[in-house]
Design an enzyme around this catalytic site. Sequence first.
Site, mmCIF file in Angstrom:
data_model
loop_
_atom_site.group_PDB
_atom_site.id
_atom_site.type_symbol
_atom_site.label_atom_id
_atom_site.label_comp_id
_atom_site.label_asym_id
_atom_site.label_seq_id
_atom_site.Cartn_x
_atom_site.Cartn_y
_atom_site.Cartn_z
ATOM 1 N N GLN A 113 2.169 -8.604 -2.044
ATOM 2 C CA GLN A 113 2.336 -7.502 -2.566
ATOM 3 C C GLN A 113 1.528 -6.557 -3.951
ATOM 4 O O GLN A 113 2.386 -5.439 -4.409
ATOM 5 C CB GLN A 113 4.348 -7.907 -3.030
ATOM 6 C CG GLN A 113 5.104 -8.690 -2.047
ATOM 7 C CD GLN A 113 6.227 -9.941 -2.831
ATOM 8 O OE1 GLN A 113 7.164 -8.732 -3.622
ATOM 9 N NE2 GLN A 113 6.354 -10.495 -3.522
ATOM 10 N N ASN A 114 1.306 -7.233 -4.151
ATOM 11 C CA ASN A 114 0.126 -6.913 -5.704
ATOM 12 C C ASN A 114 -0.799 -5.816 -4.571
ATOM 13 O O ASN A 114 -1.268 -5.518 -3.480
ATOM 14 C CB ASN A 114 -0.569 -8.008 -6.080
ATOM 15 C CG ASN A 114 0.067 -8.890 -6.313
ATOM 16 O OD1 ASN A 114 1.339 -8.670 -6.468
ATOM 17 N ND2 ASN A 114 -0.821 -10.527 -6.294
ATOM 18 N N ASP A 116 -3.741 -5.067 -6.858
ATOM 19 C CA ASP A 116 -4.475 -4.697 -8.136
ATOM 20 C C ASP A 116 -6.462 -5.437 -6.856
ATOM 21 O O ASP A 116 -7.140 -5.104 -7.677
ATOM 22 C CB ASP A 116 -4.983 -5.883 -8.588
ATOM 23 C CG ASP A 116 -3.798 -7.523 -8.790
ATOM 24 O OD1 ASP A 116 -3.666 -7.860 -8.980
ATOM 25 O OD2 ASP A 116 -4.587 -7.705 -7.117
ATOM 26 N N HIS A 131 2.383 -2.962 0.214
ATOM 27 C CA HIS A 131 2.900 -2.371 -0.887
ATOM 28 C C HIS A 131 1.535 -0.856 -1.115
ATOM 29 O O HIS A 131 1.603 -0.551 -1.891
ATOM 30 C CB HIS A 131 3.148 -3.415 -2.135
ATOM 31 C CG HIS A 131 4.289 -3.468 -2.022
ATOM 32 N ND1 HIS A 131 4.990 -4.061 -3.051
ATOM 33 C CD2 HIS A 131 5.469 -3.233 -1.419
ATOM 34 C CE1 HIS A 131 5.948 -4.469 -2.991
ATOM 35 N NE2 HIS A 131 6.746 -3.960 -1.846
ATOM 36 N N CYS A 160 -4.858 18.767 -5.640
ATOM 37 C CA CYS A 160 -6.234 18.888 -4.763
ATOM 38 C C CYS A 160 -6.745 20.602 -4.921
ATOM 39 O O CYS A 160 -6.062 21.348 -5.239
ATOM 40 C CB CYS A 160 -5.185 18.456 -3.304
ATOM 41 S SG CYS A 160 -6.685 18.773 -1.478
ATOM 42 N N CYS A 162 -6.344 22.192 -2.843
ATOM 43 C CA CYS A 162 -5.246 22.963 -1.308
ATOM 44 C C CYS A 162 -3.776 23.621 -2.362
ATOM 45 O O CYS A 162 -3.652 24.250 -2.661
ATOM 46 C CB CYS A 162 -5.084 22.030 -0.665
ATOM 47 S SG CYS A 162 -3.474 21.002 -0.546
ATOM 48 N N THR A 200 6.307 -14.499 -7.532
ATOM 49 C CA THR A 200 6.777 -13.846 -6.981
ATOM 50 C C THR A 200 8.642 -14.617 -7.670
ATOM 51 O O THR A 200 8.764 -15.272 -7.148
ATOM 52 C CB THR A 200 7.117 -13.385 -5.391
ATOM 53 O OG1 THR A 200 7.522 -12.191 -5.012
ATOM 54 C CG2 THR A 200 7.055 -14.565 -4.296
ATOM 55 N N ALA A 244 -0.666 -20.489 -10.872
ATOM 56 C CA ALA A 244 -1.339 -20.508 -9.560
ATOM 57 C C ALA A 244 -2.835 -20.778 -9.577
ATOM 58 O O ALA A 244 -2.965 -21.571 -8.579
ATOM 59 C CB ALA A 244 -1.522 -19.036 -9.461
#
Length: 257
Positions: A113-114, A116, A131, A160, A162, A200, A244
């Site tokens: 979902q990260n 980074d 994501h 941009c 444009c 998560t 983790a």
Amino acid sequence: MSENTPGTDSLLRAAAKLIASSRYLTAFSGAGISVESGIPPFRGPGGVWEKYDPEILDLDYFRAHPEKSWPAIRDLFTVFLGTGDRPPVRPNRAHDVLAAWERQGRLKCTITQNIDGLHAAAGSRSLVEFHGHCRTMTCLDCGRQLPLTAETVRDPVPRCSCGGLFKPDFVFFGEGIPAAAMEDAEHAALHTDCMILVGTSGVVYPAAAIPPLAKRHGATIIEINPVPSDYTPRITDLFLPLKAAPAFDRLAALLTA
Ligand code: APR
């Protein structure tokens, strides 16, 4: 529970056994896997949403008030990109072990979902960026894409040539999930026999529906998180109350022993 108690040892051994015997191992990661790389999570103590209102990343709000959203997005990037006086963030042991397991053919796919970029930086290639990512930004009017760097976002509201508004290529609230990412994540969930959930809270949909889909199709769920998440009482078969990086370091050691 601390990282070295008989309780965690037996849990880690049980998890290593499940991982070793899995024929289609997958991982599903959230912001918690990057906390030990110096990136705050979104929720919980010190989380991003304590500092910013999530609406800054709501697509309609962004279109209406880019001058409010872009400063917060730039601020977030100083953490990822190391712009200003901070060094860029680096993958930690958890990202590295998942990438190594993929190279060894042990892990089939990581769904993250990260935004980074740390799984890709660690070498993960069979990677679903659910994501999106923050490598580029796209003009909302003409679709022109530019790399997203401290340089290209230096203007208060990057526009941009444009005249259109540039939007980073990660998924905003109220924005659809890239079709390929949804397809690949669902494919992994339908084929996996063991999914490791790491870092998560399991509260943001549709990403949060992926682990329950795997569970419904017979997968064993291992969860790594210092505190229980929404998944723990509902779908988790083996809960490792650990951070983790140390958890993956210990699992890697058990699997090479
Ligand atoms: N190791 C493992 N897990 C950790 C660690 C750590 N060192 N530190 C915190 N955690 C856990 C927390 O206990 C929490 O359950 O990581 C989880 C982080 O939860 P969130 O901040 O909600 O992150 P996430 O689940 O990825 O959020 C999902 O929400 O804001 C949106 O788009 C954003 O992708 C994000 C989505």
